[in-house]
Design a protein around this motif. Structure first.
Motif, PDB file in Angstrom:
ATOM      1  N   LYS A 177       0.820  -1.520  -0.100  1.00 15.13           N
ATOM      2  CA  LYS A 177       0.039  -0.214  -0.064  1.00 15.13           C
ATOM      3  C   LYS A 177       0.662   1.311  -0.131  1.00 15.13           C
ATOM      4  N   THR A 178       1.830   1.320   1.145  1.00 14.14           N
ATOM      5  CA  THR A 178       3.003   2.231   0.404  1.00 14.14           C
ATOM      6  C   THR A 178       3.397   2.768  -0.266  1.00 14.14           C
ATOM      7  N   LEU A 179       4.211   1.284  -0.670  1.00 13.09           N
ATOM      8  CA  LEU A 179       4.720   1.473  -2.365  1.00 13.09           C
ATOM      9  C   LEU A 179       3.534   1.772  -3.480  1.00 13.09           C
ATOM     10  N   SER A 180       2.534   2.013  -2.957  1.00 15.56           N
ATOM     11  CA  SER A 180       1.346   2.177  -4.391  1.00 15.56           C
ATOM     12  C   SER A 180       1.094   3.503  -3.866  1.00 15.56           C
ATOM     13  N   GLN A 181       0.775   3.818  -3.025  1.00 15.66           N
ATOM     14  CA  GLN A 181       0.700   5.405  -2.529  1.00 15.66           C
ATOM     15  C   GLN A 181       1.558   6.612  -3.072  1.00 15.66           C
ATOM     16  N   LYS A 182       3.344   6.319  -2.915  1.00 17.75           N
ATOM     17  CA  LYS A 182       3.937   7.143  -3.087  1.00 17.75           C
ATOM     18  C   LYS A 182       4.707   6.992  -4.553  1.00 17.75           C
ATOM     19  N   ARG A 183       4.148   6.116  -5.411  1.00 22.03           N
ATOM     20  CA  ARG A 183       4.232   6.351  -6.631  1.00 22.03           C
ATOM     21  C   ARG A 183       2.898   6.349  -7.393  1.00 22.03           C
ATOM     22  N   SER A 184       1.871   6.866  -6.682  1.00 19.84           N
ATOM     23  CA  SER A 184       0.727   7.839  -7.326  1.00 19.84           C
ATOM     24  C   SER A 184       0.202   6.397  -7.485  1.00 19.84           C
ATOM     25  N   LEU A 185      -0.047   5.183  -7.706  1.00 21.14           N
ATOM     26  CA  LEU A 185      -0.849   4.108  -8.519  1.00 21.14           C
ATOM     27  C   LEU A 185      -2.053   3.716  -7.323  1.00 21.14           C
ATOM     28  N   ILE A 186      -2.888   2.800  -8.364  1.00 24.73           N
ATOM     29  CA  ILE A 186      -4.065   2.591  -7.416  1.00 24.73           C
ATOM     30  C   ILE A 186      -3.888   0.612  -7.715  1.00 24.73           C
ATOM     31  N   LEU A 187      -3.417  -0.104  -8.386  1.00 23.74           N
ATOM     32  CA  LEU A 187      -4.041  -1.342  -8.458  1.00 23.74           C
ATOM     33  C   LEU A 187      -2.514  -1.970  -8.585  1.00 23.74           C
ATOM     34  N   THR A 188      -1.378  -1.746  -8.726  1.00 21.36           N
ATOM     35  CA  THR A 188       0.136  -1.830  -8.218  1.00 21.36           C
ATOM     36  C   THR A 188       0.317  -1.107  -7.599  1.00 21.36           C
ATOM     37  N   ILE A 189       1.948  -2.098  -7.084  1.00 23.27           N
ATOM     38  CA  ILE A 189       3.258  -1.405  -6.200  1.00 23.27           C
ATOM     39  C   ILE A 189       3.981  -0.804  -7.268  1.00 23.27           C
ATOM     40  N   ASP A 190       3.881  -1.282  -8.661  1.00 26.44           N
ATOM     41  CA  ASP A 190       4.999  -1.471  -9.819  1.00 26.44           C
ATOM     42  C   ASP A 190       4.455  -0.978 -10.833  1.00 26.44           C
ATOM     43  N   GLY A 191       3.695  -0.565 -11.789  1.00 28.03           N
ATOM     44  CA  GLY A 191       2.595  -0.553 -12.291  1.00 28.03           C
ATOM     45  C   GLY A 191       2.580  -2.384 -13.352  1.00 28.03           C
ATOM     46  N   VAL A 192       2.895  -3.380 -12.570  1.00 32.35           N
ATOM     47  CA  VAL A 192       2.970  -4.727 -12.601  1.00 32.35           C
ATOM     48  C   VAL A 192       2.233  -5.216 -12.099  1.00 32.35           C
ATOM     49  N   HIS A 193       3.050  -5.733 -10.958  1.00 35.17           N
ATOM     50  CA  HIS A 193       3.301  -6.450  -9.634  1.00 35.17           C
ATOM     51  C   HIS A 193       1.882  -6.122  -9.266  1.00 35.17           C
ATOM     52  N   LEU A 194       0.615  -6.543  -8.591  1.00 31.28           N
ATOM     53  CA  LEU A 194      -0.354  -6.408  -7.735  1.00 31.28           C
ATOM     54  C   LEU A 194       0.118  -5.686  -6.200  1.00 31.28           C
ATOM     55  N   ASN A 195      -0.836  -5.090  -6.194  1.00 30.99           N
ATOM     56  CA  ASN A 195      -1.032  -4.718  -4.465  1.00 30.99           C
ATOM     57  C   ASN A 195      -2.652  -4.749  -3.604  1.00 30.99           C
ATOM     58  N   GLY A 196      -2.702  -4.707  -2.637  1.00 32.80           N
ATOM     59  CA  GLY A 196      -4.307  -5.417  -2.368  1.00 32.80           C
ATOM     60  C   GLY A 196      -5.196  -5.180  -2.781  1.00 32.80           C
ATOM     61  N   ASN A 197      -5.755  -3.787  -3.641  1.00 37.87           N
ATOM     62  CA  ASN A 197      -6.294  -3.419  -4.612  1.00 37.87           C
ATOM     63  C   ASN A 197      -6.965  -4.384  -5.559  1.00 37.87           C
ATOM     64  N   GLY A 198      -5.695  -4.581  -6.169  1.00 35.98           N
ATOM     65  CA  GLY A 198      -5.358  -5.136  -7.298  1.00 35.98           C
ATOM     66  C   GLY A 198      -5.743  -6.376  -7.407  1.00 35.98           C
ATOM     67  N   ALA A 199      -4.813  -7.335  -6.743  1.00 36.39           N
ATOM     68  CA  ALA A 199      -5.265  -8.658  -5.924  1.00 36.39           C
ATOM     69  C   ALA A 199      -6.778  -9.142  -6.011  1.00 36.39           C
ATOM     70  N   ASN A 200      -7.084  -7.929  -5.428  1.00 35.66           N
ATOM     71  CA  ASN A 200      -8.708  -8.087  -5.077  1.00 35.66           C
ATOM     72  C   ASN A 200      -9.862  -8.097  -6.378  1.00 35.66           C
ATOM     73  N   LEU A 201      -9.451  -7.151  -7.129  1.00 34.82           N
ATOM     74  CA  LEU A 201     -10.109  -6.876  -8.401  1.00 34.82           C
ATOM     75  C   LEU A 201      -9.754  -8.161  -8.510  1.00 34.82           C
ATOM     76  N   TYR A 202      -8.370  -9.313  -9.252  1.00 29.69           N
ATOM     77  CA  TYR A 202      -8.759  -9.961  -9.866  1.00 29.69           C
ATOM     78  C   TYR A 202      -9.321 -10.994  -9.532  1.00 29.69           C
ATOM     79  N   LYS A 203      -8.831 -11.105  -8.160  1.00 27.53           N
ATOM     80  CA  LYS A 203      -9.890 -12.741  -7.294  1.00 27.53           C
ATOM     81  C   LYS A 203     -11.380 -12.972  -7.842  1.00 27.53           C
ATOM     82  N   ILE A 204     -11.810 -11.190  -7.839  1.00 26.10           N
ATOM     83  CA  ILE A 204     -13.221 -11.099  -7.782  1.00 26.10           C
ATOM     84  C   ILE A 204     -13.626 -10.716  -9.233  1.00 26.10           C
ATOM     85  N   ALA A 205     -12.699 -11.208 -10.324  1.00 28.85           N
ATOM     86  CA  ALA A 205     -13.080 -11.732 -11.535  1.00 28.85           C
ATOM     87  C   ALA A 205     -13.096 -12.729 -12.005  1.00 28.85           C
TER      88      ALA A 205
END
Length: 161
Positions: A105-133
């Protein structure tokens, strides 16, 4: 790998699995490559996702359209061009930071990212969205056969960091 070779190899893999396993196959589209949907990489990703969708339809596979889910979230958000700043960050610093409870979450916020930590690897929001799909595809298939396997869930930003 060019698009034609990708589709041929992907098709070959699906044919092999269908010939050797008595199981339903769930294919997923590619989520995002950077969180800027108008980037050249994401334009190319769209072409590969269309190939995945085509193979899923042609071979009767279930499709978890993760790309569609990610795009619907990113289209409503301020997008950023941040993408894997450098190799060393990705394999050392990001890995180390992600091991902390609030690291992704900290990495994502620092980089102004929503679903990933670095543009590729999922953060909690991205993983949750993937799981839901995936859950929604499984449930839709189960509903068509009279069973509900997993409770239907809807994406809520910030729900599972």
């Amino acid at each position: 790998m060019n698009l034609s070779d990708f589709k041929a190899q992907y098709t070959k893999m699906i044919e092999f699995i269908q010939a050797t396993a008595n199981a339903k196959i769930i294919l997923t589209t590619l989520s995002c490559i950077g969180e800027n949907l108008s980037s050249d990489l994401n334009d190319k990703r769209t072409e590969y996702n269309n190939a995945i969708r085509s193979v899923a339809k042609s071979y009767g596979c279930l499709l978890a359209d993760v790309a569609d889910e990610f795009e619907s979230v990113l289209e409503k958000s301020t997008q950023t061009n941040y993408l894997l700043n450098n190799f060393f960050d990705a394999v050392y610093f990001d890995k180390k930071a992600s091991q902390k409870s609030d690291g992704p979450k900290t990495l994502s916020q620092k980089r102004s990212l929503i679903l990933t930590i670095d543009g590729v690897h999922l953060n909690g929001n991205g993983a949750n969205l993937y799981k839901i799909a995936l859950e929604n595809v499984i449930n839709n298939d189960a509903n068509n056969h009279g069973n509900l396997l997993i409770k239907k869930i809807v994406y809520k930003p910030g729900g599972d960091d």
